[in-house]
Design an enzyme around this catalytic site. Structure first.
Site, PDB file in Angstrom:
ATOM      1  CD  GLU A 122      -2.862  -0.995   2.486  1.00 31.62           C
ATOM      2  OE1 GLU A 122      -2.787   0.008   3.249  1.00 31.62           O
ATOM      3  OE2 GLU A 122      -3.663  -1.919   2.659  1.00 31.62           O
ATOM      4  CD  GLU A 189      -9.853  -0.395   0.027  1.00 30.26           C
ATOM      5  OE1 GLU A 189      -8.770  -1.005  -0.089  1.00 30.26           O
ATOM      6  OE2 GLU A 189     -10.623  -0.552   1.003  1.00 30.26           O
TER       7      GLU A 189
HETATM    8  O1  KIV Z   1      -6.855  -6.727   2.192  1.00 26.88           O
HETATM    9  C1  KIV Z   1      -7.696  -6.705   1.281  1.00 26.88           C
HETATM   10  O2  KIV Z   1      -8.657  -7.483   1.258  1.00 26.88           O
HETATM   11  C2  KIV Z   1      -7.535  -5.719   0.218  1.00 26.88           C
HETATM   12  C3  KIV Z   1      -8.647  -5.596  -0.775  1.00 26.88           C
HETATM   13  C4  KIV Z   1      -9.812  -4.948  -0.158  1.00 26.88           C
HETATM   14  C5  KIV Z   1      -8.214  -4.909  -2.004  1.00 26.88           C
HETATM   15  O3  KIV Z   1      -6.550  -5.045   0.163  1.00 26.88           O
END
Ligand code: KIV
Length: 271
Positions: A122, A189
């Protein structure tokens, strides 16, 4: 015919080809062997062993507490079940942000110990060094921009990101930077649909949206949410495809009734 009778494994190159020919990419999460098997057999292209396991499997409020060891445990369970999909694993909070050497060490542990095919990280410019270092070891990296749940205490809320121009501009720059570094794809997201369209059209690599509208190159949901196992979570972007909470509740309640009523097991179910 089962999806597995002519198995051709999904690779990062195949995802790229899907984008090139305008075929949408289907993605879901999975955290264990049984769910991994079902999701894969149903034809999902990319399975994410997300750090949402922290919420869904462990009951934590955020994704922050899950550890690298726990992610490896979930990932190796899923990998054993998957015959077709590309398996991507989240590097958890605290295992890559500090320095790029730690990021590389964490990514190598995930790849070596779980057998997964790629990792997800991220953030944008803040983690550029880590992204480059992981990629330099030949490990495919997927980016994740917009609402990044590992930074939830910085944002303060789970509401839509990048509605303002400054944040939207940074997201576009980060997306281009991740592509330039060599990321094979990007999760977007909870951002406005118009921004998703702009980013997806500007990038050569595929985007995968969650709460990001119809114009991403693929879509992802948390499997427990779309199956209705987790009924409390009702964001606008979520489409529920089943009500497994009720189905499972009723099945278990019937079992309890049968045990209490001495109806289970019967003669045929006994040796
Ligand atoms: O951790 C997760 O499930 C995610 C998705 C929502 C993209 O990063």
């Amino acid at each position: 015919m089962s999806v597995h009778s002519e198995i051709k494994r999904v690779t990062t190159h195949i995802l790229q080809e899907m984008k090139n020919r305008g075929e949408k990419i289907s993605c879901l999460t999975a955290y264990d062997f049984s769910m991994g098997r079902i999701v894969d057999a149903a034809g999902v292209d990319l399975i994410l062993v997300g750090d949402s396991a922290s919420n869904v499997m462990a009951g934590h409020e955020t994704t922050l507490p899950i550890t690298l060891d726990q992610m490896i445990y979930h990932a190796s369970s899923v990998v054993k079940a998957v015959k077709r999909a590309l398996v991507v694993v989240d590097i958890p909070f605290g295992s890559y942000q500090g320095d790029s050497t730690e990021a590389l060490r964490s990514a190598i542990r995930i790849m070596k110990e779980s057998g997964a095919h790629a990792v997800k990280m991220e953030g944008g410019s803040e983690i550029k060094e880590s992204v480059v270092r992981v990629l330099s070891a030949g490990i495919p990296v997927m980016g994740h921009l917009g609402l990044t749940p590992q930074s939830i205490y910085k944002f303060g809320t789970y509401s839509v990101r990048a509605k303002e121009d400054v944040e939207a501009q940074k997201l576009i720059e980060d997306a281009l930077m991740l592509q330039e570094c060599g990321a094979f794809g990007l999760v977007l997201e909870k951002i406005p649909s118009t921004l998703t369209k702009k980013v997806s059209e500007s990038l050569k690599i595929p985007t995968v949206g969650i709460g990001a509208g119809p114009d991403a190159d693929g879509q992802i949901l948390v499997v427990h949410d779309m199956l209705g196992i987790n009924k409390e979570f009702k964001p606008r972007f979520l489409r529920r495809y089943a009500d497994l909470d009720s189905i499972m509740h009723d099945a278990i309640a019937n079992y309890v009734k049968d045990v209490k009523g001495k109806d289970f097991p019967n003669e045929k179910e006994s040796y």
